[in-house]
Design a protein around this motif. Structure first.
Motif, short mmCIF file in Angstrom:
data_model
loop_
_atom_site.label_atom_id
_atom_site.label_comp_id
_atom_site.label_asym_id
_atom_site.label_seq_id
_atom_site.Cartn_x
_atom_site.Cartn_y
_atom_site.Cartn_z
N LYS A 193 8.28 9.82 5.39
CA LYS A 193 8.38 9.98 6.91
C LYS A 193 7.40 8.98 7.24
CE LYS A 193 5.08 13.56 7.73
NZ LYS A 193 4.63 15.17 8.51
N TRP A 194 6.00 8.73 6.63
CA TRP A 194 4.92 7.83 7.02
C TRP A 194 5.28 6.29 7.09
CZ3 TRP A 194 1.93 10.33 10.01
CH2 TRP A 194 1.38 11.60 9.82
N LYS A 195 6.27 5.97 6.04
CA LYS A 195 6.86 4.66 5.74
C LYS A 195 7.87 4.58 6.73
CE LYS A 195 8.28 1.46 2.09
NZ LYS A 195 8.77 1.45 0.68
N LYS A 196 8.67 5.50 6.98
CA LYS A 196 9.66 5.33 8.07
C LYS A 196 9.03 5.10 9.68
CE LYS A 196 13.26 8.09 5.64
NZ LYS A 196 13.98 9.14 5.72
N ILE A 197 7.97 5.76 9.69
CA ILE A 197 7.30 5.75 11.05
C ILE A 197 6.73 4.35 11.21
CG2 ILE A 197 5.17 6.71 12.52
CD1 ILE A 197 5.73 9.30 11.35
N TYR A 198 6.15 3.97 10.28
CA TYR A 198 5.49 2.50 10.44
C TYR A 198 6.90 1.54 10.53
CZ TYR A 198 2.99 -1.84 9.71
OH TYR A 198 2.68 -3.04 9.51
N THR A 199 7.66 1.79 9.94
CA THR A 199 8.65 0.78 9.97
C THR A 199 9.33 0.93 11.28
OG1 THR A 199 9.48 1.00 7.70
CG2 THR A 199 10.98 0.29 8.97
N GLY A 238 0.69 -1.11 -0.12
CA GLY A 238 0.02 0.08 0.04
C GLY A 238 0.87 1.23 -0.21
N PHE A 239 2.00 1.32 0.69
CA PHE A 239 2.85 2.33 0.68
C PHE A 239 3.60 2.71 -0.64
CE2 PHE A 239 3.76 1.88 5.51
CZ PHE A 239 3.20 3.18 5.66
N ASP A 240 3.76 1.57 -1.33
CA ASP A 240 4.30 1.76 -2.65
C ASP A 240 3.29 2.43 -3.64
OD1 ASP A 240 6.69 0.75 -1.93
OD2 ASP A 240 6.42 -1.15 -2.57
N ILE A 241 1.85 2.11 -3.43
CA ILE A 241 0.86 2.22 -4.28
C ILE A 241 0.39 4.13 -4.07
CG2 ILE A 241 -1.74 2.12 -4.90
CD1 ILE A 241 -1.17 -1.02 -4.33
N LEU A 242 0.30 4.13 -2.73
CA LEU A 242 -0.07 5.35 -2.35
C LEU A 242 0.78 6.57 -2.35
CD1 LEU A 242 -2.67 7.05 -1.02
CD2 LEU A 242 -1.62 6.31 1.38
N ASP A 243 2.11 6.09 -2.24
CA ASP A 243 3.22 6.99 -2.42
C ASP A 243 3.28 8.15 -1.47
OD1 ASP A 243 5.99 7.50 -3.37
OD2 ASP A 243 5.03 8.51 -5.21
N PRO A 244 3.13 8.12 0.05
CA PRO A 244 2.97 9.19 0.58
C PRO A 244 4.40 9.81 0.98
CG PRO A 244 3.25 7.27 1.79
CD PRO A 244 3.05 6.82 0.60
#
Length: 382
Positions: A338-344, A329-335
């Protein structure tokens, strides 16, 4: 006296005109193209200092268009597109203009098929001819003749701008203007309507609901069941905490799944097969877990072992698929990154906590086992 007041008045007008930024002062009306081409219709697009001009010929369903971006630099790329599948980037049939490595304005067509497009030349779903680009006084302009179909006479339009690093196209910004550069156009009536960012908002809601439910609450619920029940003081509270956390995750997850179905129905031409299939599988697994809760046998029941194997297997499979699908979903939404880093960071924290609790759990279990063995030995000796 009258003459002096007239002089003052015109001086003020001149000063005010100098204070107004060029991008705000410009409109589509009155602009003269270098080729002296005249267009019967034009529109001041609401964002990104952009303007669209066209002549529509109903006899053969063609339209001569000019897209002008004011305030562009020589390392700016601009794009204008039609998107019959929705007011969004993916699915856009785009025309791109930029300066090539020789510094010459260049234009070509490129279909946008993902959130990380290659921006390389490609054919569109309709024919485009007489394509060219020019740059003058900070205006990047692309010209083209569109060979439309009846379904494209009134459709969605998308426009965008970004920077370049050498010959590479950088991603466009994600601020309010770049997110709102969508709308509709009717070549026949000359009507253009500003679009909304509703689809983008739905995607954000979909992503947030699923990240919280499948990606955070579900792992926390499993950790409660795995690590709290080893403490005698937590029995039977661990079970109710586990059930409450997983039930909340399921309810929120179903809401996120529903927004995903809505997004899919609103974008019939766009498919994310892997993301969709994993999402359907997760929904089925989670639903099975809910029914497993209702059919949970007592601890001393002869089928309890098989129920535990089933429940644990489905549970761990759900967590693994959830994390995989959230990154999809991150790859699709491409926000923003920082949001991907926070979830990681959250996943790393939960993983580290689980590892620590696993060690503590085994220490407690081994000590209890040793104590029980010692007691049996003492009782046997007595």
């Amino acid at each position: 006296m009258d003459k002096s007041w007239t002089t003052v008045f015109f001086s003020c007008v001149l000063l005010l005109s100098l204070c107004v930024p060029p991008s705000l002062a410009q409109t589509c009306r009155g602009h003269t193209f270098s080729s002296n081409q005249v267009f019967t219709a034009c529109s001041n697009l609401p964002v990104l200092s952009s303007f669209l001009y066209w002549n529509y010929y109903p006899s053969n369903l063609t339209a001569d268009i000019a897209f002008r971006k004011a305030g562009a630099s020589t390392n700016t790329w601009v794009a204008w597109a039609l998107n019959p599948s929705g007011q969004q980037m993916v699915g856009s049939q785009a025309i791109l203009a930029f300066h090539n490595s020789s510094g010459v304005p260049t234009a070509y067509t490129t279909p946008i098929t993902s959130f990380s497009p290659s921006m390389q030349p490609g054919n569109l779903s309709f024919r485009v001819s007489n394509l060219k680009a020019e740059y003058s006084n900070g205006d990047m302009i692309l010209f083209a003749t569109l060979h439309l179909t009846s379904s494209l006479i009134s459709t969605n339009q998308v426009w965008q701008e970004g920077s370049m690093s050498g010959t590479s196209f950088n991603s466009h910004a994600m601020d309010s203007e770049n997110s709102a550069s969508v709308g509709t156009i009717n070549f026949e009536t000359g009507a253009t309507v500003a679009g909304s960012v509703g689809t983008s908002t739905k995607k954000n809601v979909h992503g947030a609901l699923n990240a919280v439910s499948w990606g955070v609450l579900m792992p926390m619920g499993i950790m409660m069941a795995r690590y709290l029940k080893v403490f005698k003081v937590a029995n039977p509270a661990w079970f109710y905490l586990h059930a409450a956390c997983q039930s909340s995750a399921y309810i929120i997850g179903v809401a996120g799944w529903g927004t995903g179905l809505k997004l899919g129905s609103d974008s019939p031409g766009i498919k994310y097969t892997k993301h969709r299939n994993i999402g359907i599988t997760l929904f089925c697994f989670a639903t099975l877990q809910v029914f497993a809760l209702l059919l949970r046998p007592k601890p001393d029941h002869k089928y309890r072992l098989y129920w535990n194997i089933y429940h644990h297997s489905i549970g761990y499979a759900t967590i693994i698929l959830s994390i995989i699908n959230i990154y999809e979903g991150f790859d699709i939404l491409d926000p923003e990154k920082k949001w991907k880093k926070i979830y990681t960071g959250i996943i790393i924290f939960l993983g580290a906590l689980a590892a620590l609790l696993e060690v503590i759990t085994w220490i407690i279990v081994l000590r209890r086992t040793k104590a029980v063995t010692s007691n049996k030995h003492v009782n046997g000796s007595a």
